[in-house]
Scaffold this motif. Structure first.
Motif, PDB file in Angstrom:
ATOM      1  N   UNK A 147       0.800  -1.214   0.000  1.00  0.00           N
ATOM      2  CA  UNK A 147       0.000   0.000   0.000  1.00  0.00           C
ATOM      3  C   UNK A 147       0.844   1.280   0.000  1.00  0.00           C
ATOM      4  N   UNK A 148       1.398   1.672   1.171  1.00  0.00           N
ATOM      5  CA  UNK A 148       2.191   2.902   1.219  1.00  0.00           C
ATOM      6  C   UNK A 148       3.689   2.602   1.274  1.00  0.00           C
ATOM      7  N   UNK A 173       7.130   1.226 -15.675  1.00  0.00           N
ATOM      8  CA  UNK A 173       6.110   1.846 -14.823  1.00  0.00           C
ATOM      9  C   UNK A 173       6.587   3.108 -14.128  1.00  0.00           C
ATOM     10  N   UNK A 211       9.121   3.378  -6.538  1.00  0.00           N
ATOM     11  CA  UNK A 211       7.835   3.463  -5.826  1.00  0.00           C
ATOM     12  C   UNK A 211       6.726   2.731  -6.571  1.00  0.00           C
ATOM     13  N   UNK A 212       6.832   2.686  -7.886  1.00  0.00           N
ATOM     14  CA  UNK A 212       5.789   2.017  -8.680  1.00  0.00           C
ATOM     15  C   UNK A 212       5.792   0.503  -8.478  1.00  0.00           C
ATOM     16  N   UNK A 258       5.194  -0.770  -5.762  1.00  0.00           N
ATOM     17  CA  UNK A 258       4.004  -1.008  -4.918  1.00  0.00           C
ATOM     18  C   UNK A 258       2.879  -1.603  -5.764  1.00  0.00           C
ATOM     19  N   UNK A 259       2.746  -1.049  -6.948  1.00  0.00           N
ATOM     20  CA  UNK A 259       1.653  -1.472  -7.832  1.00  0.00           C
ATOM     21  C   UNK A 259       1.856  -2.911  -8.303  1.00  0.00           C
ATOM     22  N   UNK A 307       1.395  -5.399  -5.442  1.00  0.00           N
ATOM     23  CA  UNK A 307      -0.032  -5.535  -5.118  1.00  0.00           C
ATOM     24  C   UNK A 307      -0.826  -6.273  -6.202  1.00  0.00           C
ATOM     25  N   UNK A 317      -1.165  12.289  -5.545  1.00  0.00           N
ATOM     26  CA  UNK A 317      -1.143  11.212  -6.547  1.00  0.00           C
ATOM     27  C   UNK A 317       0.208  10.498  -6.481  1.00  0.00           C
ATOM     28  N   UNK A 318       0.289   9.178  -6.738  1.00  0.00           N
ATOM     29  CA  UNK A 318      -0.859   8.286  -6.817  1.00  0.00           C
ATOM     30  C   UNK A 318      -1.465   8.035  -5.442  1.00  0.00           C
ATOM     31  N   UNK A 339      -3.150   6.066  -2.153  1.00  0.00           N
ATOM     32  CA  UNK A 339      -3.022   4.765  -1.483  1.00  0.00           C
ATOM     33  C   UNK A 339      -4.441   4.230  -1.266  1.00  0.00           C
ATOM     34  N   UNK A 364      -1.239   3.756 -11.810  1.00  0.00           N
ATOM     35  CA  UNK A 364       0.127   3.924 -12.321  1.00  0.00           C
ATOM     36  C   UNK A 364       0.142   3.830 -13.850  1.00  0.00           C
TER      37      UNK A 364
END
Lengths: 228, 228
Positions: free
Chosen positions: A122-123, A193, A197-198, A200-201, A204, B114-115, B117, B211
């Protein structure tokens, strides 16, 4: 190039075999090479034990975390997510300084059974955590959103489908993209991407990946981002 | 059938227009219908104000949360995620008992910019929270993984791509799948992910969705799960 692979499970083995076949010089690192070499229980995913796999891959070196001297052009992190940071610490910051690290590990927590949750999400992400712990290492997250056999053989699933890349260092990402293309990933199917930090996406994506594997009864699928 | 749509933003408007066009009797509910009707600022996504949209959709009823009397066959929750539970509470448990609720809302938290959470994720989901709060309502999560215009027009993105469905009640899921087919979603592209817990997986697709929207500069894409 010289490639060090951290982790000797199916992901590590599958990448080691393929990259060795493509002409790279591979060293795998593990906690205790003698223990690893003596593993005769078949892996549930591949059906092959490490001992049997290693018989067919004799020219791949096997070294210990704490005594390895990494002079590789690329390090691949293919451990389970909950071992990632510790394995890297045992390999040592000096061995990782200035290097490109391809992080394939996922922060899966199986303590509550199936399906797993994520122990970081998430964060934040495991890739970001690794980047913070090893700021002088160029961390690139990729290949973590698919089955090991698909990583090295995109044609296992027909047609177009994607591999995602995240990282802060443009040159490091270029190295990984070239490696992906050499494995057989079409350039148009490699999606950059953005920064680390991306990741995270992509981490997930694991919950939907696991859920689809349960529904389909097979890990032989991948995500294709279809655009207008 | 009679359909009540909670939420008057672009998702609510887009679904209301399409479902009305398909012959359904639509009631939208909002906090204060007079305030909603007087909104003349263009929506950033659609470029159209509610007032102008409503001029073209006069046969859609507009009622207040607290005074509506829901006799619908289907309720669609199209609010922002952080308003979902409160809106449902204002509509009232009695209005929701025994009903099928299609939850399209996502637990997006834009407070850090952005983005976004997710304000609920990993070991829980907004859909599960709603199901717990309204145990006699048949919650089905779907359509939350794409842009509003794509929801009602799958051909906006070429070829095959998927819509995911999660929920505990088989009949409720069948109703939603039929509705999706009537909108134009091919049966083979509707994936039943399992019970409402599997909504964790679809809500956690939002980070990669956002993203990709940033990378592409467009929301006109969708996920296709490609199988062997």
């Amino acid at each position: 190039m010289k490639i060090t692979i951290i982790g000797t499970g199916v992901v590590g083995q599958t990448l080691a075999s393929k990259l060795n076949e493509l002409g790279h010089e591979i060293t795998m690192v593990t906690r205790n090479p003698e223990v690893t070499k003596s593993r005769t229980e078949p892996n549930p995913m591949s059906g092959v034990s490490f001992a049997d796999w290693y018989k067919d891959n004799k020219n791949i070196k096997l070294e210990a975390y704490t005594t390895c001297n990494v002079d590789a052009d690329l390090i691949i992190l293919a451990t389970k997510g909950d071992s990632s940071v510790n394995a890297l610490k045992e390999v040592g910051k000096n061995n990782l300084t200035g290097k490109v690290l391809l992080d394939i590990s996922n922060p899966l927590d199986f303590s509550g059974g199936m399906p797993p949750t994520l122990f970081i999400s998430n964060d934040d992400s495991l890739a970001e955590l690794i980047q913070r712990e090893f700021p002088l290492t160029k961390v690139v997250k990729s290949l973590n959103t698919m089955n090991a056999f698909l990583m090295v053989n995109p044609d296992l699933v027909p047609g177009d489908h994607n591999v995602l890349v995240s990282g802060n260092d443009a040159d490091a990402k270029s190295l990984i993209k070239e490696l992906l293309e050499s494995i057989g990933w079409k350039q148009k199917n490699i999606i950059d991407l953005g920064d680390i930090r991306s990741a995270r996406a992509t981490e997930q994506l694991l919950p939907i990946w696991v859920q689809l594997m349960i529904v389909f009864g097979s890990p032989e699928f991948n995500f294709h981002i279809v655009r207008k």
